[in-house]
Motif scaffolding. Structure first.
Motif, PDB file in Angstrom:
ATOM      1  N   GLN A 161       0.646  -0.796   0.120  1.00 17.76           N
ATOM      2  CA  GLN A 161      -0.135  -0.468  -0.098  1.00 17.76           C
ATOM      3  C   GLN A 161       0.959   0.974  -0.282  1.00 17.76           C
ATOM      4  O   GLN A 161       1.395   1.807   0.597  1.00 17.76           O
ATOM      5  CB  GLN A 161      -0.581  -0.330   1.140  1.00 17.76           C
ATOM      6  CG  GLN A 161      -1.900   0.969   1.478  1.00 17.76           C
ATOM      7  CD  GLN A 161      -2.792   1.282   2.389  1.00 17.76           C
ATOM      8  OE1 GLN A 161      -3.447   0.487   3.771  1.00 17.76           O
ATOM      9  NE2 GLN A 161      -3.950   2.013   2.204  1.00 17.76           N
ATOM     10  N   ASP A 162       0.807   2.293  -0.683  1.00 14.89           N
ATOM     11  CA  ASP A 162       1.730   3.450  -0.750  1.00 14.89           C
ATOM     12  C   ASP A 162       3.076   2.970  -1.657  1.00 14.89           C
ATOM     13  O   ASP A 162       3.741   3.788  -1.406  1.00 14.89           O
ATOM     14  CB  ASP A 162       1.253   4.313  -0.155  1.00 14.89           C
ATOM     15  CG  ASP A 162      -0.154   4.786   0.268  1.00 14.89           C
ATOM     16  OD1 ASP A 162      -1.121   5.309  -0.997  1.00 14.89           O
ATOM     17  OD2 ASP A 162      -0.366   5.340   0.736  1.00 14.89           O
ATOM     18  N   LYS A 163       3.171   2.069  -1.753  1.00 19.85           N
ATOM     19  CA  LYS A 163       4.793   0.931  -2.542  1.00 19.85           C
ATOM     20  C   LYS A 163       4.346   1.198  -4.053  1.00 19.85           C
ATOM     21  O   LYS A 163       5.795   1.288  -4.360  1.00 19.85           O
ATOM     22  CB  LYS A 163       4.869   0.557  -1.225  1.00 19.85           C
ATOM     23  CG  LYS A 163       5.004   0.852  -0.145  1.00 19.85           C
ATOM     24  CD  LYS A 163       6.659   2.028  -0.175  1.00 19.85           C
ATOM     25  CE  LYS A 163       6.396   2.073   1.514  1.00 19.85           C
ATOM     26  NZ  LYS A 163       7.706   2.546   1.531  1.00 19.85           N
ATOM     27  N   VAL A 165       3.845   2.257  -7.446  1.00 16.45           N
ATOM     28  CA  VAL A 165       4.467   3.447  -8.601  1.00 16.45           C
ATOM     29  C   VAL A 165       4.034   2.862 -10.629  1.00 16.45           C
ATOM     30  O   VAL A 165       4.810   1.432 -10.375  1.00 16.45           O
ATOM     31  CB  VAL A 165       5.875   3.985  -8.784  1.00 16.45           C
ATOM     32  CG1 VAL A 165       5.876   5.169 -10.441  1.00 16.45           C
ATOM     33  CG2 VAL A 165       6.744   4.711  -7.454  1.00 16.45           C
ATOM     34  N   GLN A 206      -5.047   0.269  -5.020  1.00 16.69           N
ATOM     35  CA  GLN A 206      -5.413   0.909  -4.079  1.00 16.69           C
ATOM     36  C   GLN A 206      -3.983   1.207  -3.236  1.00 16.69           C
ATOM     37  O   GLN A 206      -3.985   1.716  -2.229  1.00 16.69           O
ATOM     38  CB  GLN A 206      -5.973  -0.658  -2.795  1.00 16.69           C
ATOM     39  CG  GLN A 206      -7.634  -0.430  -2.940  1.00 16.69           C
ATOM     40  CD  GLN A 206      -8.229   0.967  -2.670  1.00 16.69           C
ATOM     41  OE1 GLN A 206      -8.174   0.918  -1.350  1.00 16.69           O
ATOM     42  NE2 GLN A 206      -9.644   0.996  -3.399  1.00 16.69           N
ATOM     43  N   ASN A 207      -3.012   0.242  -4.043  1.00 21.09           N
ATOM     44  CA  ASN A 207      -1.779   0.621  -3.497  1.00 21.09           C
ATOM     45  C   ASN A 207      -1.129   1.964  -4.466  1.00 21.09           C
ATOM     46  O   ASN A 207       0.378   2.245  -3.864  1.00 21.09           O
ATOM     47  CB  ASN A 207      -0.963  -1.245  -3.247  1.00 21.09           C
ATOM     48  CG  ASN A 207      -1.684  -1.896  -2.789  1.00 21.09           C
ATOM     49  OD1 ASN A 207      -2.103  -1.598  -1.998  1.00 21.09           O
ATOM     50  ND2 ASN A 207      -1.502  -3.129  -3.006  1.00 21.09           N
ATOM     51  N   VAL A 208      -0.900   1.904  -5.048  1.00 22.26           N
ATOM     52  CA  VAL A 208      -0.607   3.387  -5.836  1.00 22.26           C
ATOM     53  C   VAL A 208      -0.308   4.886  -5.271  1.00 22.26           C
ATOM     54  O   VAL A 208      -1.211   5.481  -4.647  1.00 22.26           O
ATOM     55  CB  VAL A 208      -1.604   3.654  -7.794  1.00 22.26           C
ATOM     56  CG1 VAL A 208      -0.442   4.260  -7.869  1.00 22.26           C
ATOM     57  CG2 VAL A 208      -1.584   2.141  -8.228  1.00 22.26           C
ATOM     58  N   LEU A 209       1.064   4.630  -4.775  1.00 22.30           N
ATOM     59  CA  LEU A 209       1.310   6.005  -4.260  1.00 22.30           C
ATOM     60  C   LEU A 209       0.661   6.919  -5.662  1.00 22.30           C
ATOM     61  O   LEU A 209       0.852   8.646  -5.055  1.00 22.30           O
ATOM     62  CB  LEU A 209       2.688   5.759  -4.184  1.00 22.30           C
ATOM     63  CG  LEU A 209       3.808   6.771  -2.835  1.00 22.30           C
ATOM     64  CD1 LEU A 209       2.634   8.087  -2.657  1.00 22.30           C
ATOM     65  CD2 LEU A 209       5.524   7.180  -3.425  1.00 22.30           C
ATOM     66  N   GLU A 210       1.610   6.971  -6.520  1.00 17.69           N
ATOM     67  CA  GLU A 210       1.726   7.826  -7.557  1.00 17.69           C
ATOM     68  C   GLU A 210       1.686   6.925  -9.086  1.00 17.69           C
ATOM     69  O   GLU A 210       2.245   6.142  -9.678  1.00 17.69           O
ATOM     70  CB  GLU A 210       3.027   8.825  -7.782  1.00 17.69           C
ATOM     71  CG  GLU A 210       2.970   9.646  -8.821  1.00 17.69           C
ATOM     72  CD  GLU A 210       3.769  10.618  -7.922  1.00 17.69           C
ATOM     73  OE1 GLU A 210       4.092  11.624  -8.883  1.00 17.69           O
ATOM     74  OE2 GLU A 210       5.016  10.684  -6.861  1.00 17.69           O
ATOM     75  N   GLU A 226      10.856   5.469  -1.960  1.00 18.75           N
ATOM     76  CA  GLU A 226       9.077   6.077  -2.115  1.00 18.75           C
ATOM     77  C   GLU A 226       7.927   4.530  -3.195  1.00 18.75           C
ATOM     78  O   GLU A 226       7.486   4.191  -2.670  1.00 18.75           O
ATOM     79  CB  GLU A 226       8.720   6.827  -2.542  1.00 18.75           C
ATOM     80  CG  GLU A 226       8.985   8.149  -2.298  1.00 18.75           C
ATOM     81  CD  GLU A 226       8.900   9.485  -2.857  1.00 18.75           C
ATOM     82  OE1 GLU A 226       7.995  10.136  -2.865  1.00 18.75           O
ATOM     83  OE2 GLU A 226      10.290   9.450  -3.233  1.00 18.75           O
ATOM     84  N   ALA A 227       9.071   3.652  -3.547  1.00 12.37           N
ATOM     85  CA  ALA A 227       8.525   2.736  -4.637  1.00 12.37           C
ATOM     86  C   ALA A 227       9.503   1.513  -4.296  1.00 12.37           C
ATOM     87  O   ALA A 227      10.377   1.210  -3.861  1.00 12.37           O
ATOM     88  CB  ALA A 227       9.013   3.173  -5.869  1.00 12.37           C
ATOM     89  N   GLU A 349      -7.045   7.915 -12.698  1.00 10.68           N
ATOM     90  CA  GLU A 349      -5.728   8.636 -12.863  1.00 10.68           C
ATOM     91  C   GLU A 349      -6.353   9.883 -12.761  1.00 10.68           C
ATOM     92  O   GLU A 349      -6.201  10.786 -13.142  1.00 10.68           O
ATOM     93  CB  GLU A 349      -4.551   8.397 -13.677  1.00 10.68           C
ATOM     94  CG  GLU A 349      -3.525   9.112 -13.461  1.00 10.68           C
ATOM     95  CD  GLU A 349      -2.486   8.935 -14.235  1.00 10.68           C
ATOM     96  OE1 GLU A 349      -1.624   9.709 -14.444  1.00 10.68           O
ATOM     97  OE2 GLU A 349      -2.939   8.152 -15.251  1.00 10.68           O
TER      98      GLU A 349
END
Length: 350
Positions: A161-163, A165, A206-210, A226-227, A349
């Motif tokens: 999650q949030d990791k 890219v 749900q996991n995409v940081l950016e 971050e990635a 997006e």
């Protein structure tokens, strides 16, 4: 007599200067549209120079993503500003359909190329064979005790999650490949992307940081921690490794996606013969051996040689990955791409 000799010598010197000036004025410039970064550096420093010397020509790179280069070529279709362009195979299909490309002339170099790298009617030919799979931040994986990824669905694992890219599927071939493989796993195919669009947001999304437009930021985002995991090619991974970035490539069990960088000669350009000559040279074993050694660019010419044991090992690994690589239906993709892009930008997006 001495006076006459002086006049003659002066005249000869003048003619020599005039001749040199004329030769200099005749030096031509070819403009090649291609990806920046590793591609531009490799070809500019290690591949083009021999051709430039042999043909008294300057080759100038116009850098950009495949989409950028296609847009520039399309805008200048009636008065081409580039002579040769490099595009990802899917984007090249669009260029050919739009009438931007001129058929390759038969040559010994073209005859050496694997059939799989020659697009329909030889309107474009591969210069870099590759595939999109998964790459991961090895330093982070080691620190967390995580096993290497094995599936496209690892992008949806809650521990990332949030990791994650993810390259934009509307702007990047890598992102589109990853989305379409996810879509296939969900039961769809290129003719039916409903499963992918319906389920992406609640899984990988749900996991995409950016969402990034291309892969340029990945190096920075790995180094800042971050990635963790992202779609990428073995070639791009090797390039990052050479810069000391702690990344590794992983071949998904469902298969990677064949990604070929192809070149085409722009139709109605100002130097048709010289453009054909450059394009043929770039297919040669000599040029492709240089590109492999200097930039990890995987040859389409089977006669190209790896200069080091390391390069030979990378080439062997690539051939192993190709055994399970998947080829997408680009005719269907390009027919629907604009609609998909709009839907992606509107629903995923945001």
């Amino acid at each position: 007599m001495t006076h006459l000799r002086t006049i003659l010598c002066s005249g000869a010197a003048g003619l020599a200067l005039l001749s040199a000036g004329t030769a200099s004025a005749q030096t031509k410039t070819l403009y090649v549209g291609m990806n920046g970064g590793n591609f531009e550096r490799t070809f500019t420093q290690d591949v083009f120079p021999d051709f430039e010397k042999a043909n008294d020509v300057k080759v100038v790179v116009v850098p950009g993503t495949s989409s950028d280069i296609l847009a520039k070529a399309t805008a200048a279709k009636d008065n081409p500003q580039m002579h040769v362009i490099f595009l990802d195979d899917g984007v090249m299909n669009r260029a050919i359909t739009a009438g931007l490309c001129e058929k390759f002339k038969e040559s010994p170099e073209l005859g050496e190329i694997d059939k799989s790298a020659r697009m329909k009617d030889d309107m474009a030919v591969g210069v870099d064979m590759g595939m999109t799979g998964l790459a991961y931040n090895k330093k982070m994986f080691d620190e967390e005790g995580w096993a290497s990824p094995t599936s496209w669905m690892d992008l949806a694992d809650p521990k990332f999650q949030d990791k994650v890219v993810f390259q934009s599927a509307s702007a990047s071939t890598y992102g589109l490949h990853a989305f379409l493989m996810f879509n296939r796993i969900q039961g769809g195919d290129e003719s039916n992307v409903e499963p992918g669009f319906t389920k992406f947001g609640e899984t990988i999304g749900q996991n995409v940081l950016e969402f990034i437009p291309n892969s340029a930021k990945i190096s920075e985002m790995v180094q800042t921690g971050e990635a963790a995991i992202f779609p990428l090619t073995p070639t791009a991974v090797s390039t990052l490794q050479e810069k000391g970035i702690p990344v590794e490539y992983a071949q998904p069990k469902e298969g990677s996606v064949v990604l070929m960088v192809t070149q085409c000669i722009i139709a109605n350009n100002s130097e048709p013969e010289l453009s054909q000559k450059l394009a043929a040279y770039l297919l040669s074993a000599d040029a492709q051996s240089k590109a492999l050694t200097a930039g990890n660019i995987v040859p389409s010419n089977p006669n190209a040689k790896a200069a080091t044991p390391e390069a030979e090992a990378k080439l062997a690994a690539f051939h192993d990955y190709m055994k399970t690589a998947v080829t997408l239906d680009w005719d269907v993709i390009n027919t629907n791409r604009s609609e998909w892009n709009a839907r992606w930008n509107r629903t995923i997006e945001r």
